[in-house]
Design an enzyme around this catalytic site. Structure first.
Site, short mmCIF file in Angstrom:
data_model
loop_
_atom_site.label_atom_id
_atom_site.label_comp_id
_atom_site.label_asym_id
_atom_site.label_seq_id
_atom_site.Cartn_x
_atom_site.Cartn_y
_atom_site.Cartn_z
N HIS A 225 25.63 -29.56 97.99
CA HIS A 225 26.23 -29.19 96.65
C HIS A 225 26.95 -30.33 96.06
CE1 HIS A 225 25.25 -25.12 98.16
NE2 HIS A 225 25.10 -24.92 96.72
N ASP A 299 15.59 -26.38 96.17
CA ASP A 299 16.75 -26.02 96.18
C ASP A 299 17.46 -26.49 94.51
OD1 ASP A 299 19.25 -24.91 96.90
OD2 ASP A 299 19.34 -25.98 98.64
#
Length: 577
Positions: A225, A299
């Protein structure tokens, strides 16, 4: 005149190709190999821009206010994306908003969510099932399959069709900041078995699923992230370890695979290229070598691990060219659609490949019944989502996972009438663990030690506890997500170790199992119970063990240290007194 055999064959063909019953009779992968009138009819009406838009899934929330909800509605009206990914909010609000958004879509939206432990991962007022690490301790995979079916019911009740789960990463790095408790454990065989059981439960109940994060995010120490993790292993290691659960899931018929953002030089030497943007990884390895025919999902494309090196929509284009079918959470989907449309026009990628991706998305919509779209019935949602059968299953799963790591005979010697100290560490008020124990240990007193307690408070407690014949301790990580190290101060951590050396001490750890390795000396306790997470159901399960109402059957899903290795867990049959 047509004979009976031919008539029956024709009726069967009509049922399979034109009715919603098809989705109930086969799996998504098989559907892809079948001519589908609805898919072909919808596809034939799309221009190139509309085709590309079907590959984009955009972010939605129900906890960000009306202005945010309206902005998502504008994107749907203008861009006509293929789907939504819901995040935080509430179930009734989400159902209402889903109905509003679906009205704006010319082709019904495929609605997804990350629900690794059910709706409770994202939505308030809903049930959270145990984390996958907790499930990894369970020896009965049929229970995990049942959980999958219940999760699918919840998703479908809110008009959702796709769960970005299960996590099939093998968590062989205790310090992994992003996978960790989200994994079933560090043994690839056990991870695969439990992942398949969970996936099959969901798919048997009509939900689409995705195994993530390909080709394996379990041995990283960087959260994608925030940056791009490096997976610097040999091709052989990746093939035999990281990829193993994905291979098993593919063989079992999983409908989707999500590709991670990681740099993997053994598979693609391009500097700083995330795996999600690599054609050798997405197409050559996943599609060609492993033979995966289902939905390939990137993702989240807003994550720093991907946009750091490929800004301004370049990441979206490369994800498309790599072979992903669904591009999730683009920073700017309108910009990305234009880039991809231009790339197809310039023959950077073939029209045929674009068409194949779009048909896979449309087939997914058909599979979940969107060819006969019905709005969500918003009546009775809270009761439906909090039904007693689901709550009972949560307790069953907790009971099946609780793990007795050691017992020096104390479990049989515990005396329910003797003076007993019931201690919870890491909390400032009485816990369900203490309250439940007090019902059986009738001559007991409750003590609490906050995680930031001073040395004076710690010493005062330790001194007072020396007068008790039995000391039963709960170690509680009260954080939202259980990390590998407790956030207790040094004095409080030391208190746990001191208590372990007390005669007749029993310690239950309601925390990430890796925290056992941060409490050297805990193995000196008479009893050590791994209870994995803070939830009340786990506290009740540990209480049942310590009151001899439950024989612990869980096994440790990870290796913590030399004392506690994968598979640790003893069974002591203790009929209730």
């Amino acid at each position: 005149m047509m004979n009976l055999k031919k008539r029956l064959a024709l009726l069967a063909f009509i049922s399979l190709t034109s009715g919603s019953s098809f989705a109930q009779q086969t799996d998504y992968i098989s559907l892809l190999n079948t001519q589908n009138h609805w898919v072909d009819s919808v596809f034939s009406k799309l221009n190139r821009r509309q085709k590309v838009a079907q590959l984009f899934f955009i972010r939605a929330h129900t906890n960000k206010g009306q202005a945010y909800a309206d902005s998502v509605a504008e994107v749907i009206k203008k861009e006509q994306p293929g789907g939504l990914v819901f995040f935080q909010g509430g179930p009734v609000r989400q159902a209402n908003l889903t109905n509003q958004y679906q009205k704006l879509a010319k082709i019904p939206l495929l609605v997804a969510m990350d629900g690794e432990w059910g709706l409770g991962m994202r939505l308030d007022s809903t049930i959270s099932y145990p984390y996958q690490m907790t499930l990894g301790a369970i020896q009965d995979n049929a229970l995990i399959n049942q959980m999958g079916q219940q999760v699918a019911y919840d998703f479908k009740r809110l008009g959702m069709h796709l769960n970005f789960a299960p996590v099939v990463d093998v968590n062989n790095n205790p310090n992994n900041p992003v996978i960790n408790y989200r994994s079933f454990g560090d043994d690839k065989y056990k991870v695969a078995l439990r992942a398949v059981a969970y996936m099959q439960g969901m798919q048997q109940a009509g939900l689409l699923t995705t195994a993530k994060h390909f080709p394996g995010h379990g041995d990283t120490n960087v959260d994608s992230h925030y940056d791009l993790p490096l997976l610097n292993f040999t091709r052989q290691r990746l093939d035999t370890l990281e990829e193993y659960p994905f291979k098993q899931a593919i063989q079992a018929g999983i409908s989707g695979v999500m590709v991670a953002h990681m740099s993997i030089p053994a598979l693609d030497t391009t500097k700083n290229l995330p795996s999600s943007l690599s054609r050798p990884i997405v197409t050559t390895l996943l599609k060609d070598s492993l033979g995966f025919k289902g939905l390939i999902v990137s993702d989240a494309m807003e994550m720093k691990g991907v946009v750091k090196y490929f800004p301004e929509g370049e990441a979206d284009l490369r994800a498309f060219m790599a072979g992903n079918d669904i591009i999730e959470l683009s920073e700017n989907s309108l910009r990305a659609i234009k880039k991809i449309k231009k790339a197809v026009r310039k023959k950077m990628i073939s029209e045929a490949e674009l068409d194949a991706k779009v048909k896979k998305v449309l087939a997914a919509k058909y599979f979940v019944g969107l060819h006969h779209y019905q709005p969500v019935n918003t009546q009775g949602i809270p009761n439906d989502l909090n039904r007693s059968t689901a709550k009972d299953l949560v307790q069953q799963l907790s009971d099946a996972s609780v793990t007795l790591l050691q017992d020096n005979g104390l479990l049989q010697r515990l005396n329910f009438a003797q003076n007993t100290a019931l201690v919870s560490i890491g909390t400032s008020s009485a816990t369900p663990f203490q309250q439940e124990l007090a019902k059986t240990y009738t001559n007991s007193k409750v003590f609490n030690l906050d995680k930031g307690a001073s040395s004076a408070e710690v010493n005062r407690l330790l001194s007072e506890l020396k007068s008790y014949a039995q000391v039963i301790v709960g170690v509680h990580d009260t954080r939202l997500r259980p990390q590998s190290k407790l956030d207790f101060n040094a004095d409080v951590k030391n208190a746990v170790i001191q208590l372990a050396s007390f005669p007749n001490s029993a310690i239950s750890v309601f925390a990430n199992p890796y925290t056992l390795g941060t409490m050297p000396g805990i193995e000196k306790a008479g009893i050590v119970v791994a209870a994995y997470q803070k939830d009340e159901s786990m506290q009740r399960a540990a209480t049942k063990v310590l009151t001899r109402q439950l024989t612990a059957a869980g096994k440790l899903p990870v290796t913590v240290n030399t004392f506690y290795v994968n598979g640790s867990g003893i069974t002591v049959t203790n009929p209730a007194l």
